[in-house]
Design an enzyme around this catalytic site. Structure first.
Site, PDB file in Angstrom:
ATOM      1  N   LYS A 126       0.792  -1.122   0.032  1.00  0.00           N
ATOM      2  CA  LYS A 126       0.030  -0.059   0.021  1.00  0.00           C
ATOM      3  C   LYS A 126       0.918   1.208  -0.033  1.00  0.00           C
ATOM      4  O   LYS A 126       0.503   2.228  -0.644  1.00  0.00           O
ATOM      5  CB  LYS A 126      -1.135  -0.034   1.113  1.00  0.00           C
ATOM      6  CG  LYS A 126      -2.134  -1.161   1.057  1.00  0.00           C
ATOM      7  CD  LYS A 126      -3.199  -0.871   1.913  1.00  0.00           C
ATOM      8  CE  LYS A 126      -4.196  -2.121   1.912  1.00  0.00           C
ATOM      9  NZ  LYS A 126      -5.365  -1.912   2.594  1.00  0.00           N
TER      10      LYS A 126
ATOM     11  N   LYS B 268     -13.649  -3.888  -2.218  1.00  0.00           N
ATOM     12  CA  LYS B 268     -14.716  -3.064  -2.320  1.00  0.00           C
ATOM     13  C   LYS B 268     -14.230  -1.673  -2.921  1.00  0.00           C
ATOM     14  O   LYS B 268     -15.150  -0.732  -2.980  1.00  0.00           O
ATOM     15  CB  LYS B 268     -15.069  -2.908  -0.935  1.00  0.00           C
ATOM     16  CG  LYS B 268     -14.453  -2.869   0.315  1.00  0.00           C
ATOM     17  CD  LYS B 268     -15.665  -2.751   1.499  1.00  0.00           C
ATOM     18  CE  LYS B 268     -14.877  -3.477   2.601  1.00  0.00           C
ATOM     19  NZ  LYS B 268     -13.582  -3.297   3.133  1.00  0.00           N
TER      20      LYS B 268
ATOM     21  N   LYS C 278      -7.566  -9.695  -6.363  1.00  0.00           N
ATOM     22  CA  LYS C 278      -8.598 -10.090  -5.257  1.00  0.00           C
ATOM     23  C   LYS C 278      -9.701  -8.995  -5.517  1.00  0.00           C
ATOM     24  O   LYS C 278      -9.664  -7.892  -5.692  1.00  0.00           O
ATOM     25  CB  LYS C 278      -7.930  -9.901  -3.934  1.00  0.00           C
ATOM     26  CG  LYS C 278      -8.960  -9.653  -2.663  1.00  0.00           C
ATOM     27  CD  LYS C 278      -8.062  -9.333  -1.555  1.00  0.00           C
ATOM     28  CE  LYS C 278      -8.241  -7.984  -0.630  1.00  0.00           C
ATOM     29  NZ  LYS C 278      -8.906  -8.056   0.551  1.00  0.00           N
TER      30      LYS C 278
HETATM   31  N1  AQP Z   1     -11.851 -10.991  -2.298  1.00  0.00           N
HETATM   32  C1  AQP Z   1     -12.201 -11.381  -0.969  1.00  0.00           C
HETATM   33  N2  AQP Z   1     -12.258 -12.707  -0.988  1.00  0.00           N
HETATM   34  C2  AQP Z   1     -12.411 -13.470   0.405  1.00  0.00           C
HETATM   35  N3  AQP Z   1     -12.414 -12.764   1.402  1.00  0.00           N
HETATM   36  C3  AQP Z   1     -11.982 -11.288   1.364  1.00  0.00           C
HETATM   37  N4  AQP Z   1     -11.909 -10.248   2.366  1.00  0.00           N
HETATM   38  C4  AQP Z   1     -11.701  -9.197   1.621  1.00  0.00           C
HETATM   39  N5  AQP Z   1     -11.645  -9.327   0.190  1.00  0.00           N
HETATM   40  C5  AQP Z   1     -11.998 -10.573   0.068  1.00  0.00           C
HETATM   41  C6  AQP Z   1     -11.994 -10.591   3.799  1.00  0.00           C
HETATM   42  O1  AQP Z   1     -13.104  -9.743   4.382  1.00  0.00           O
HETATM   43  C7  AQP Z   1     -12.690  -9.445   5.681  1.00  0.00           C
HETATM   44  C8  AQP Z   1     -12.675  -7.745   5.858  1.00  0.00           C
HETATM   45  O2  AQP Z   1     -11.847  -7.031   5.085  1.00  0.00           O
HETATM   46  P1  AQP Z   1     -11.554  -5.556   5.298  1.00  0.00           P
HETATM   47  O3  AQP Z   1     -12.894  -4.819   4.718  1.00  0.00           O
HETATM   48  O4  AQP Z   1     -11.420  -5.461   6.678  1.00  0.00           O
HETATM   49  O5  AQP Z   1     -10.425  -5.387   4.422  1.00  0.00           O
HETATM   50  P2  AQP Z   1      -9.839  -5.887   3.174  1.00  0.00           P
HETATM   51  O6  AQP Z   1      -9.229  -7.339   3.183  1.00  0.00           O
HETATM   52  O7  AQP Z   1      -8.889  -4.749   2.650  1.00  0.00           O
HETATM   53  O8  AQP Z   1     -11.199  -5.611   2.150  1.00  0.00           O
HETATM   54  P3  AQP Z   1     -11.356  -4.940   0.810  1.00  0.00           P
HETATM   55  O9  AQP Z   1     -12.763  -5.588   0.395  1.00  0.00           O
HETATM   56  O10 AQP Z   1     -10.232  -5.527  -0.217  1.00  0.00           O
HETATM   57  O11 AQP Z   1     -11.547  -3.390   1.406  1.00  0.00           O
HETATM   58  P4  AQP Z   1     -10.615  -2.629   0.949  1.00  0.00           P
HETATM   59  O12 AQP Z   1     -10.988  -2.263  -0.826  1.00  0.00           O
HETATM   60  O13 AQP Z   1     -10.991  -1.078   1.447  1.00  0.00           O
HETATM   61  O14 AQP Z   1      -9.008  -2.510   1.051  1.00  0.00           O
HETATM   62  C9  AQP Z   1     -11.112  -9.757   5.541  1.00  0.00           C
HETATM   63  O15 AQP Z   1     -11.194 -10.889   6.501  1.00  0.00           O
HETATM   64  C10 AQP Z   1     -10.603 -10.290   4.566  1.00  0.00           C
HETATM   65  O16 AQP Z   1      -9.936 -11.427   4.528  1.00  0.00           O
END
Ligand code: AQP
Length: 330
Positions: A113, A198, A195
């Site tokens: 990041k 969001k 991956k």
């Molecule tokens: N693509 C994914 N497949 C399976 N699990 C996922 N998680 C996130 N993306 C996937 C799981 O969701 C939980 C919460 O994640 P988070 O919101 O705290 O942060 P993140 O992993 O960074 O999720 P995002 O969606 O990718 O958010 P942004 O875009 O804001 O960084 C975790 O348990 C994660 O493993």
């Protein structure tokens, strides 16, 4: 046994967050006996990058309501908002004083990041794993459900906890990862090597739990596929179809083999159409409940109860930490 986990309110959760994390919270709630489950909205974690204030407020409420809509039951678990329990940041600071900069700089997520952010990378991104350690250690969590990408952060949590215990005496429970059996990593619908996220700028790559149903179905229909034309689980040669099979299997509970068999001799079109309907039905179920929750006054009650319970546990732990370290008068 105590289990804790949270999600960042950086947007509406995606199908990836749902399958990889949220659905498992419900499973833990329903299948574990004697579990004290705490699930929080990780709003403090979400401000390591610039956020619009109104957006953030909206996303916090949406995520909390979605926790209820997907089946988390306030009679069986505690839901709260991280920033409403100030002991998270308080403990985080004490832990920072027991963690080394080099340890933080080695974190893969920080490296990735910060490389993207360049000179404007914030200190919070570096110390993020320490706040995560505080989220866990504050409650003496025995287990933490973690996806692949959070494993390193849980490891550093253990290192910091052990270091603290050795220095100041037994204070924190050493948490263990709860490795999810069905914890498939859901990939972008537009790039199966990335991956599903969001905050992906390409909205076609992800489906959120509050997407318009027709739009969500279209995203599945238009998801990239491979040129082979056979519905087969093959991560190496057919990663896009494999990702869709993962979504299918996780939402229906059907095994990979049974899905492959069902679509033997058929092309991607029929498979995708069925998956579009499966996703549409799942989202409809969630959104119906979500709309009821948003209209009612239940959310505030649930979040008040969760905050009070978390705060009760957190205060006890912080007092112990202060005493161990030698802070204050008592
Ligand atoms: N693509 C994914 N497949 C399976 N699990 C996922 N998680 C996130 N993306 C996937 C799981 O969701 C939980 C919460 O994640 P988070 O919101 O705290 O942060 P993140 O992993 O960074 O999720 P995002 O969606 O990718 O958010 P942004 O875009 O804001 O960084 C975790 O348990 C994660 O493993």
């Amino acid at each position: 046994m105590r289990i804790i986990s949270g999600i960042q309110p950086t947007n509406v959760p995606t199908l990836g967050n749902y399958i990889g994390a949220m659905k498992n919270f419900v499973k833990i709630q329903n299948e574990f006996e004697d579990v004290d489950l705490l699930v929080f909205v990780a709003d403090l974690h979400s401000i390591t990058v610039e956020r619009d204030r109104a957006e953030l407020k909206k996303n916090i409420k949406t995520l909390a309501a979605l926790y209820l809509a997907i089946g988390l039951d306030p009679a069986k678990c505690h839901l709260f908002i991280q920033s409403e329990v100030p002991e998270h940041t308080e403990l985080s600071y004490v832990l920072e004083c027991n963690a080394y900069i080099g340890e933080m700089e080695r974190m893969i997520q920080f490296k990735e990041k910060s490389a993207k952010e360049g000179a404007s990378v914030r200190t919070g991104l570096l110390t993020y794993p320490i706040l995560m350690a505080a989220d866990i250690l504050l409650y003496d969590a025995d287990k933490v459900p973690v996806g692949e990408d959070q494993k390193q952060h849980l490891e550093i949590t253990k290192v910091i906890a052990e270091r603290f215990n050795n220095k100041y005496g037994d204070t924190f429970t050493i948490p263990e990862p709860y490795i999810l059996k069905s914890g498939a990593r859901i990939m972008s619908l537009q790039d199966p090597l990335k991956k599903m996220s969001k905050s992906d700028p390409n909205q076609k790559g992800y489906i959120t739990l509050l997407d318009n149903i027709d739009e969500a179905k279209n995203k599945i229909r238009r998801a990239v596929t491979d040129s082979i034309g056979v519905v087969k689980y093959d991560q190496e040669n057919q990663p896009a179809v494999t990702n869709l099979i993962n979504i299918y299997s996780n939402l229906t509970g059907e095994s990979i083999e049974s899905i492959e068999k069902k679509y033997e001799g058929l092309g991607y079109k029929e498979f995708k159409e069925d998956l579009a309907n499966i996703v549409g039905d799942e989202l409809t179920k969630i959104q119906t409940k979500y709309n009821e929750i948003i209209k009612s006054d239940i959310l505030n009650k649930v979040l008040d109860e969760g905050r009070d319970y978390a705060h009760y546990l957190a205060v006890k732990k912080i007092r112990k930490v202060h005493k161990r370290v030698g802070l204050g008068r008592e």
